[in-house]
Design a protein around this motif. Structure first.
Motif, PDB file in Angstrom:
ATOM      1  N   MET A 173       0.848  -1.174   0.000  1.00 49.98           N
ATOM      2  CA  MET A 173       0.000   0.000   0.000  1.00 49.98           C
ATOM      3  C   MET A 173       0.888   1.229   0.000  1.00 49.98           C
ATOM      4  N   ARG A 174       0.569   2.132  -0.880  1.00 49.87           N
ATOM      5  CA  ARG A 174       1.319   3.380  -0.972  1.00 49.87           C
ATOM      6  C   ARG A 174       0.577   4.465  -0.199  1.00 49.87           C
ATOM      7  N   PHE A 175       1.314   5.250   0.577  1.00 45.67           N
ATOM      8  CA  PHE A 175       0.743   6.404   1.272  1.00 45.67           C
ATOM      9  C   PHE A 175       1.053   7.637   0.441  1.00 45.67           C
ATOM     10  N   GLU A 176       0.108   8.007  -0.409  1.00 46.20           N
ATOM     11  CA  GLU A 176       0.282   9.156  -1.303  1.00 46.20           C
ATOM     12  C   GLU A 176       0.018  10.461  -0.549  1.00 46.20           C
ATOM     13  N   ASN A 177       0.649  11.522  -0.989  1.00 42.67           N
ATOM     14  CA  ASN A 177       0.401  12.872  -0.484  1.00 42.67           C
ATOM     15  C   ASN A 177       0.596  13.009   1.023  1.00 42.67           C
ATOM     16  N   THR A 178       1.658  12.411   1.542  1.00 47.26           N
ATOM     17  CA  THR A 178       1.955  12.531   2.968  1.00 47.26           C
ATOM     18  C   THR A 178       2.658  13.837   3.288  1.00 47.26           C
ATOM     19  N   GLY A 179       3.202  14.465   2.259  1.00 45.73           N
ATOM     20  CA  GLY A 179       3.958  15.684   2.472  1.00 45.73           C
ATOM     21  C   GLY A 179       5.443  15.449   2.662  1.00 45.73           C
ATOM     22  N   ILE A 180       5.862  14.178   2.684  1.00 48.69           N
ATOM     23  CA  ILE A 180       7.302  13.922   2.820  1.00 48.69           C
ATOM     24  C   ILE A 180       7.944  13.540   1.491  1.00 48.69           C
ATOM     25  N   GLU A 181       7.124  13.169   0.508  1.00 50.25           N
ATOM     26  CA  GLU A 181       7.672  12.819  -0.793  1.00 50.25           C
ATOM     27  C   GLU A 181       8.432  14.013  -1.359  1.00 50.25           C
ATOM     28  N   ASN A 182       9.578  13.741  -1.885  1.00 49.85           N
ATOM     29  CA  ASN A 182      10.430  14.741  -2.529  1.00 49.85           C
ATOM     30  C   ASN A 182      11.118  15.704  -1.571  1.00 49.85           C
ATOM     31  N   LEU A 183      10.924  15.550  -0.251  1.00 45.74           N
ATOM     32  CA  LEU A 183      11.679  16.367   0.689  1.00 45.74           C
ATOM     33  C   LEU A 183      13.113  15.853   0.731  1.00 45.74           C
ATOM     34  N   THR A 184      14.044  16.757   0.993  1.00 48.59           N
ATOM     35  CA  THR A 184      15.449  16.359   1.123  1.00 48.59           C
ATOM     36  C   THR A 184      15.927  16.670   2.530  1.00 48.59           C
ATOM     37  N   VAL A 185      16.782  15.799   3.044  1.00 51.27           N
ATOM     38  CA  VAL A 185      17.303  15.961   4.394  1.00 51.27           C
ATOM     39  C   VAL A 185      18.660  15.278   4.488  1.00 51.27           C
ATOM     40  N   GLU A 186      19.530  15.830   5.322  1.00 51.03           N
ATOM     41  CA  GLU A 186      20.855  15.252   5.519  1.00 51.03           C
ATOM     42  C   GLU A 186      20.705  13.931   6.271  1.00 51.03           C
ATOM     43  N   LEU A 187      21.460  12.937   5.866  1.00 47.34           N
ATOM     44  CA  LEU A 187      21.336  11.565   6.360  1.00 47.34           C
ATOM     45  C   LEU A 187      21.395  11.456   7.874  1.00 47.34           C
ATOM     46  N   SER A 188      22.351  12.079   8.527  1.00 47.51           N
ATOM     47  CA  SER A 188      22.475  11.908   9.976  1.00 47.51           C
ATOM     48  C   SER A 188      21.251  12.452  10.706  1.00 47.51           C
ATOM     49  N   HIS A 189      20.688  13.560  10.222  1.00 50.06           N
ATOM     50  CA  HIS A 189      19.467  14.104  10.820  1.00 50.06           C
ATOM     51  C   HIS A 189      18.290  13.168  10.582  1.00 50.06           C
ATOM     52  N   LEU A 190      18.228  12.612   9.380  1.00 49.84           N
ATOM     53  CA  LEU A 190      17.159  11.671   9.052  1.00 49.84           C
ATOM     54  C   LEU A 190      17.269  10.411   9.906  1.00 49.84           C
ATOM     55  N   LYS A 237      16.772  12.301  -0.684  1.00 52.87           N
ATOM     56  CA  LYS A 237      15.457  12.714  -1.184  1.00 52.87           C
ATOM     57  C   LYS A 237      14.493  11.564  -0.918  1.00 52.87           C
ATOM     58  N   LEU A 238      13.411  11.848  -0.205  1.00 54.16           N
ATOM     59  CA  LEU A 238      12.455  10.808   0.178  1.00 54.16           C
ATOM     60  C   LEU A 238      11.457  10.523  -0.934  1.00 54.16           C
ATOM     61  N   ILE A 239      10.979   9.283  -0.956  1.00 51.63           N
ATOM     62  CA  ILE A 239       9.966   8.872  -1.928  1.00 51.63           C
ATOM     63  C   ILE A 239       8.715   8.402  -1.173  1.00 51.63           C
ATOM     64  N   THR A 240       7.707   7.994  -1.883  1.00 51.93           N
ATOM     65  CA  THR A 240       6.414   7.620  -1.318  1.00 51.93           C
ATOM     66  C   THR A 240       6.536   6.454  -0.334  1.00 51.93           C
ATOM     67  N   PRO A 241       6.053   6.634   0.908  1.00 53.84           N
ATOM     68  CA  PRO A 241       6.111   5.557   1.903  1.00 53.84           C
ATOM     69  C   PRO A 241       5.180   4.389   1.535  1.00 53.84           C
ATOM     70  N   LEU A 242       5.531   3.213   2.052  1.00 52.54           N
ATOM     71  CA  LEU A 242       4.792   1.983   1.760  1.00 52.54           C
ATOM     72  C   LEU A 242       4.418   1.257   3.043  1.00 52.54           C
ATOM     73  N   LEU A 243       3.339   0.485   2.968  1.00 53.08           N
ATOM     74  CA  LEU A 243       2.975  -0.447   4.031  1.00 53.08           C
ATOM     75  C   LEU A 243       2.893  -1.819   3.398  1.00 53.08           C
ATOM     76  N   GLY A 244       3.574  -2.779   4.006  1.00 56.52           N
ATOM     77  CA  GLY A 244       3.587  -4.131   3.457  1.00 56.52           C
ATOM     78  C   GLY A 244       3.332  -5.175   4.526  1.00 56.52           C
ATOM     79  N   LYS A 245       2.937  -6.338   4.064  1.00 58.18           N
ATOM     80  CA  LYS A 245       2.705  -7.483   4.947  1.00 58.18           C
ATOM     81  C   LYS A 245       3.760  -8.532   4.666  1.00 58.18           C
ATOM     82  N   HIS A 246       4.345  -9.071   5.731  1.00 62.18           N
ATOM     83  CA  HIS A 246       5.399 -10.070   5.584  1.00 62.18           C
ATOM     84  C   HIS A 246       4.801 -11.463   5.465  1.00 62.18           C
TER      85      HIS A 246
END
Length: 119
Positions: A1-18, A72-81
């Motif tokens: 399942m894709r979580f569209e329009n979360t507001g984090i897609e395409n945001l950029t952040v430095e790795l250590s802060h992330l 740069k972040l992309i669309t978050p996902l929810l998955g079942k194992h």
């Protein structure tokens, strides 16, 4: 399942802060990276099922292995194992509504944390 329009897609952040932000929200990066990509997972166990909320990104500058990268972040996902096959994210999956709501709340917290980092 894709979580569209979360507001984090395409945001950029430095790795250590992330890394710090995601760890504070219960995500694990562990060995889920290569030199130009990162994956953060948060595990949920509901009854006998295991689910993962996954936030991914890729380096647009720097190198993940060198501990400096601009991600740069992309669309978050929810998955079942499914043992032993792995995690499925397909549209045919059914996710408990309480889990979906919880994930949306967590993703809102990620967005708020990123906003604070970006000033």
């Amino acid at each position: 399942m894709r979580f569209e329009n979360t507001g984090i897609e395409n945001l950029t952040v430095e790795l250590s802060h992330l890394d710090d932000l995601m760890e504070s929200l219960g995500f694990v990066r562990a060995s889920q990276w290569d030199y130009d990509r990162v994956t953060y997972d948060r595990k949920f166990e509901i009854k006998n099922d295991v689910y993962y909320l996954r936030v991914q990104g890729y380096a647009i500058e720097g190198d993940v292995g060198a501990r400096y990268a601009l991600i740069k972040l992309i669309t978050p996902l929810l998955g079942k194992h499914y043992y032993p096959h792995g995690v499925e994210y397909g549209e045919g999956e059914n996710f408990p509504s309480s889990l979906v709501n919880q994930c949306q709340t967590i993703l809102s917290q990620v967005k708020e944390g990123l906003a604070k980092l970006q000033g």
